[in-house]
Design an enzyme around this catalytic site. Structure first.
Site, PDB file in Angstrom:
ATOM      1  N   SER A  41     -44.444   4.306 -22.610  1.00  0.00           N
ATOM      2  CA  SER A  41     -43.653   3.362 -23.413  1.00  0.00           C
ATOM      3  C   SER A  41     -44.573   2.346 -24.091  1.00  0.00           C
ATOM      4  O   SER A  41     -44.148   1.662 -25.027  1.00  0.00           O
ATOM      5  CB  SER A  41     -42.617   2.646 -22.533  1.00  0.00           C
ATOM      6  OG  SER A  41     -43.223   2.119 -21.369  1.00  0.00           O
ATOM      7  N   ASP A  79     -48.827   7.182 -16.707  1.00  0.00           N
ATOM      8  CA  ASP A  79     -48.114   8.264 -17.384  1.00  0.00           C
ATOM      9  C   ASP A  79     -49.091   9.218 -18.064  1.00  0.00           C
ATOM     10  O   ASP A  79     -50.090   8.778 -18.642  1.00  0.00           O
ATOM     11  CB  ASP A  79     -47.220   7.672 -18.482  1.00  0.00           C
ATOM     12  CG  ASP A  79     -45.754   7.757 -18.142  1.00  0.00           C
ATOM     13  OD1 ASP A  79     -45.380   8.506 -17.222  1.00  0.00           O
ATOM     14  OD2 ASP A  79     -44.972   7.047 -18.804  1.00  0.00           O
ATOM     15  N   GLU A 109     -43.273  14.105 -17.462  1.00  0.00           N
ATOM     16  CA  GLU A 109     -41.854  14.438 -17.606  1.00  0.00           C
ATOM     17  C   GLU A 109     -41.619  15.927 -17.370  1.00  0.00           C
ATOM     18  O   GLU A 109     -42.374  16.758 -17.887  1.00  0.00           O
ATOM     19  CB  GLU A 109     -41.382  14.057 -19.018  1.00  0.00           C
ATOM     20  CG  GLU A 109     -41.515  12.574 -19.304  1.00  0.00           C
ATOM     21  CD  GLU A 109     -41.131  12.205 -20.739  1.00  0.00           C
ATOM     22  OE1 GLU A 109     -40.636  13.069 -21.485  1.00  0.00           O
ATOM     23  OE2 GLU A 109     -41.337  11.027 -21.106  1.00  0.00           O
ATOM     24  N   GLU A 176     -33.971   9.096 -15.452  1.00  0.00           N
ATOM     25  CA  GLU A 176     -33.768   8.265 -16.651  1.00  0.00           C
ATOM     26  C   GLU A 176     -32.440   8.602 -17.333  1.00  0.00           C
ATOM     27  O   GLU A 176     -32.195   9.756 -17.724  1.00  0.00           O
ATOM     28  CB  GLU A 176     -34.942   8.440 -17.637  1.00  0.00           C
ATOM     29  CG  GLU A 176     -34.727   7.588 -18.896  1.00  0.00           C
ATOM     30  CD  GLU A 176     -35.994   7.201 -19.636  1.00  0.00           C
ATOM     31  OE1 GLU A 176     -37.099   7.527 -19.187  1.00  0.00           O
ATOM     32  OE2 GLU A 176     -35.849   6.540 -20.684  1.00  0.00           O
TER      33      GLU A 176
HETATM   34  O1  KIV Z   1     -42.978   5.096 -20.104  1.00  0.00           O
HETATM   35  C1  KIV Z   1     -42.212   4.461 -19.375  1.00  0.00           C
HETATM   36  O2  KIV Z   1     -42.143   3.235 -19.403  1.00  0.00           O
HETATM   37  C2  KIV Z   1     -41.377   5.221 -18.461  1.00  0.00           C
HETATM   38  C3  KIV Z   1     -40.260   4.485 -17.798  1.00  0.00           C
HETATM   39  C4  KIV Z   1     -39.205   4.192 -18.786  1.00  0.00           C
HETATM   40  C5  KIV Z   1     -39.723   5.235 -16.638  1.00  0.00           C
HETATM   41  O3  KIV Z   1     -41.559   6.377 -18.287  1.00  0.00           O
END
Ligand code: KIV
Length: 250
Positions: A41, A79, A109, A176
Site C-alpha cells: 500500500s 509485502d 497475496e 481483506e
Molecule cells: O499493503 C497493505 O497495506 C496490505 C494491508 C491492507 C493488509 O496488504
C-alpha cells in the site's frame, strides 16, 4: 510466530498497522502494536501510484530497510510486490531479499493457487503471513475493491484458501474485505489467527493502513475505517501558519 496462535487460543486480539518509514515504525513499535506491515500500500499512500500494481521490489526493499531501523519489539512483515512471486523459486528469492533488508516475515497475496509458493518460503525458515479475500494486486482485473465471500460459492472458495495457506505453513492470514459471516466461519475453522481488514468483527485481529487510521490520505477513505486522528488537517494548518508568519515578517 507461535505467540500469535497462542494469542488466538487465549482470545487476545492481534493488532497490526502499516509503516513504510523509520519514524512511523518507531512510533507504532513504541505504542505496543503486535505486527508492523511494510505493505505494498506504500505505492498508493506514499508514492502516489493509482494502485499497488506498480510497486517494485526495489521500492519495498528501500521502505523495509527504513522501517526496520525503527522496530525493536513488534514483528516486522514485508509485502512481496506483484510479479515477484510468480514461481516458488522466485518467491523464495524475493522473501530472502526482504529478510536481508530487515523483515522478520513476508506476505503475499493468494490462497490455494499459491500454496506451493508459501510452502517453499516456509521450508526455507522464513515466517509467512498469508493474504486472501480481496486482493489489491488484482484490482484492475476485479474492477475495484469489492466485498468477497458474500455468496455460498465465494465463501466456500475462501474457506479452501484459508485451509490451504494454513496447511502450507502460514502463521496468520489477512482477510481483506470479506463478508463478516464468511470471516467468522473461517476464523472458527483454522488454528492460525485471521487478521481482518474491512471483514467484520469476528477475526482474531485487525490490520489497517496507518494513513487511513490517522487521516493522512484524505483523498480516499475506505468505508470500514474508523479514523482516530486528522493529520492531514494538522499538516495543512501548520503549513498555513508557517506561510502566514513568514510572509508577515518579510
Ligand atoms: O499493503 C497493505 O497495506 C496490505 C494491508 C491492507 C493488509 O496488504
Amino acid at each position: 510466530m507461535q505467540q500469535f496462535r497462542e494469542m488466538k487460543q487465549r482470545g487476545e486480539r492481534i493488532t497490526s498497522l502499516t509503516a513504510y518509514d523509520y519514524p512511523t515504525a518507531r512510533l507504532l513499535d513504541e505504542s505496543g502494536i503486535d505486527i508492523i506491515l511494510v505493505g505494498d500500500s506504500v505505492g498508493m499512500v506514499v508514492l502516489g501510484y493509482e494502485d499497488t500494481t506498480q510497486v517494485t521490489l526495489d521500492e519495498m526493499l528501500h521502505h523495509t530497510r527504513a522501517a526496520a531501523r525503527g522496530v525493536k519489539r513488534a514483528v516486522l512483515v514485508a509485502d512481496m510486490p506483484i510479479h515477484t512471486y510468480n514461481t516458488p523459486e522466485q518467491a523464495v528469492a524475493t522473501a530472502r531479499a526482504l529478510v536481508d533488508a530487515g523483515a522478520q516475515a513476508v506476505k503475499f497475496e493468494g490462497g490455494v493457487t499459491h500454496a506451493a509458493h508459501i510452502e517453499a518460503v516456509v521450508d526455507r525458515g522464513i515466517p509467512f503471513m498469508a493474504h486472501i479475500g480481496m486482493l489489491p494486486q488484482r484490482v484492475r482485473e476485479e474492477g475495484g475493491y469489492k466485498l468477497k465471500g458474500r455468496t455460498p460459492s465465494e465463501a466456500e472458495a475462501l474457506m479452501l484458501d484459508a485451509k490451504a495457506v494454513e496447511a502450507a505453513g502460514a502463521f496468520a492470514v489477512v482477510l481483506e474485505i470479506v463478508a463478516a459471516e464468511a470471516a467468522r466461519q473461517i476464523s472458527a475453522a483454522v488454528q492460525i489467527p485471521t487478521i481482518g481488514i474491512g471483514s467484520g468483527p469476528h477475526c482474531d485481529g485487525e490490520i489497517l493502513v496507518t494513513h487511513d487510521l490517522i487521516g493522512l490520505f484524505p483523498w480516499f477513505k475506505p468505508k470500514f475505517v474508523k479514523q482516530e486522528a486528522d493529520v492531514a488537517t494538522a499538516i495543512r494548518g501548520a503549513a498555513s501558519a508557517f506561510i502566514a508568519r513568514t510572509r508577515l515578517n518579510s
